[in-house]
Design a protein around this motif. Structure first.
Motif, PDB file in Angstrom:
ATOM      1  N   THR A 106      65.448  63.045  23.176  1.00  0.00           N
ATOM      2  CA  THR A 106      65.691  61.983  22.133  1.00  0.00           C
ATOM      3  C   THR A 106      64.755  62.024  21.060  1.00  0.00           C
ATOM      4  OG1 THR A 106      64.243  61.023  23.783  1.00  0.00           O
ATOM      5  CG2 THR A 106      67.017  61.167  24.194  1.00  0.00           C
ATOM      6  N   ASP A 125      67.670  52.928  25.594  1.00  0.00           N
ATOM      7  CA  ASP A 125      68.717  53.631  25.407  1.00  0.00           C
ATOM      8  C   ASP A 125      68.775  54.088  23.925  1.00  0.00           C
ATOM      9  OD1 ASP A 125      71.346  54.270  25.049  1.00  0.00           O
ATOM     10  OD2 ASP A 125      72.492  52.659  24.565  1.00  0.00           O
ATOM     11  N   PRO A 161      70.005  58.138  21.016  1.00  0.00           N
ATOM     12  CA  PRO A 161      70.504  58.961  20.956  1.00  0.00           C
ATOM     13  C   PRO A 161      69.327  60.501  20.946  1.00  0.00           C
ATOM     14  CG  PRO A 161      69.912  58.524  18.815  1.00  0.00           C
ATOM     15  CD  PRO A 161      69.385  57.395  19.913  1.00  0.00           C
ATOM     16  N   CYS A 216      73.538  55.636  29.413  1.00  0.00           N
ATOM     17  CA  CYS A 216      72.689  55.598  28.141  1.00  0.00           C
ATOM     18  C   CYS A 216      73.476  56.657  26.790  1.00  0.00           C
ATOM     19  CB  CYS A 216      71.255  55.621  28.679  1.00  0.00           C
ATOM     20  SG  CYS A 216      70.652  57.980  29.278  1.00  0.00           S
ATOM     21  N   GLU A 217      72.624  55.933  25.754  1.00  0.00           N
ATOM     22  CA  GLU A 217      73.387  56.999  24.439  1.00  0.00           C
ATOM     23  C   GLU A 217      73.471  58.642  24.565  1.00  0.00           C
ATOM     24  OE1 GLU A 217      73.620  56.868  20.067  1.00  0.00           O
ATOM     25  OE2 GLU A 217      72.267  55.161  20.830  1.00  0.00           O
ATOM     26  N   SER A 218      72.215  58.852  25.024  1.00  0.00           N
ATOM     27  CA  SER A 218      72.028  60.482  25.530  1.00  0.00           C
ATOM     28  C   SER A 218      72.854  61.315  25.917  1.00  0.00           C
ATOM     29  CB  SER A 218      70.417  60.352  25.528  1.00  0.00           C
ATOM     30  OG  SER A 218      70.131  60.431  26.578  1.00  0.00           O
ATOM     31  N   ARG A 259      75.309  59.967  27.925  1.00  0.00           N
ATOM     32  CA  ARG A 259      76.753  60.228  26.877  1.00  0.00           C
ATOM     33  C   ARG A 259      77.401  60.901  26.674  1.00  0.00           C
ATOM     34  NH1 ARG A 259      75.945  54.466  26.220  1.00  0.00           N
ATOM     35  NH2 ARG A 259      76.663  54.517  23.988  1.00  0.00           N
ATOM     36  N   GLU A 260      76.076  61.284  24.791  1.00  0.00           N
ATOM     37  CA  GLU A 260      76.778  61.893  24.360  1.00  0.00           C
ATOM     38  C   GLU A 260      76.397  64.069  24.472  1.00  0.00           C
ATOM     39  OE1 GLU A 260      74.774  63.517  20.040  1.00  0.00           O
ATOM     40  OE2 GLU A 260      73.482  62.175  20.620  1.00  0.00           O
ATOM     41  N   LYS A 305      71.530  54.898  35.251  1.00  0.00           N
ATOM     42  CA  LYS A 305      70.804  53.964  34.192  1.00  0.00           C
ATOM     43  C   LYS A 305      69.324  54.057  34.616  1.00  0.00           C
ATOM     44  CE  LYS A 305      69.957  49.935  35.673  1.00  0.00           C
ATOM     45  NZ  LYS A 305      70.398  48.574  36.576  1.00  0.00           N
TER      46      LYS A 305
END
Length: 193
Positions: free
Chosen positions: A18, A31, A33, A62-64, A66-67, A87
């Motif tokens: 990130t 959170d 990306p 978290c977004e990173s 999940r991505e 988390k």
């Protein structure tokens, strides 16, 4: 009743970097990306992990993470399941601080993070020891459900290092070194009770 150990093979996957990782900042439970560098890291990991047969990728919320999981699952028949217990640690007042700033301004805390991270608890945050207990319970549950499969867990640092050290029954290495360790994976074989 005698409990038998479950032998598990766990892929511990760190999400791509990130912007905070790129800047060597403590991200904790903030959170955000992935950065461009993070996306490149995940594309490389996807190629490296292509031969692993996976049914489910268990992922931190978290977004990173999940991505990362979505990119790893692309083109595969793989389910993604978010596990809230994965988390990241709440670093309290440390969120956003530069790791170098911690080294200079809080040398005792920094040294503890290098030598015995389980003893750390950020002001207003969660202790490493409590995080270890939280994630290990969920890792056991996931591993039991996926008995004969490779278990894939995508979790940010330092949770990924906590999971890996717990599976290996070894103390965690330096918190500060793991804090921005991104875009890599390890296969850990472990007996879980």
């Amino acid at each position: 009743m005698l409990r038998m150990p479950v032998m598990s093979r766990v892929l511990v996957i760190r999400p791509g970097a990130t912007p905070f990782d790129d800047e060597q900042r403590i991200k904790g439970s903030l959170d955000m990306p992935m950065s461009d560098r993070g996306r490149v890291q995940v594309d490389i990991m996807a190629a490296e992990l292509a031969d692993f047969r996976l049914k489910t990728i268990f992922v931190a919320p978290c977004e990173s993470a999940r991505e990362t999981a979505e990119r790893l699952a692309k083109g595969r028949d793989v389910r993604i399941k978010v596990i809230d217990a994965f988390k990241n640690i709440d670093h309290g007042l440390w969120h956003g601080k530069l790791i170098e700033e911690m080294r200079k301004n809080q040398p005792r805390v920094y040294r503890t993070g290098q030598e015995s991270p389980d003893d750390l608890c950020p002001p207003g945050g969660e202790s490493i020891r409590d995080a270890r207990l939280r994630v290990l319970k969920s890792v056991r549950k996931v591993a039991k459900k996926s008995r004969d499969e490779v278990v894939a867990i995508v979790a940010p640092e330092p949770i990924a290092s906590i999971i890996q050290s717990a599976l290996q029954r070894e103390p965690m290495c330096s918190l500060w070194e793991s804090e921005t360790d991104t875009g890599k994976w390890d296969l850990v074989e472990s007996e879980l009770w």
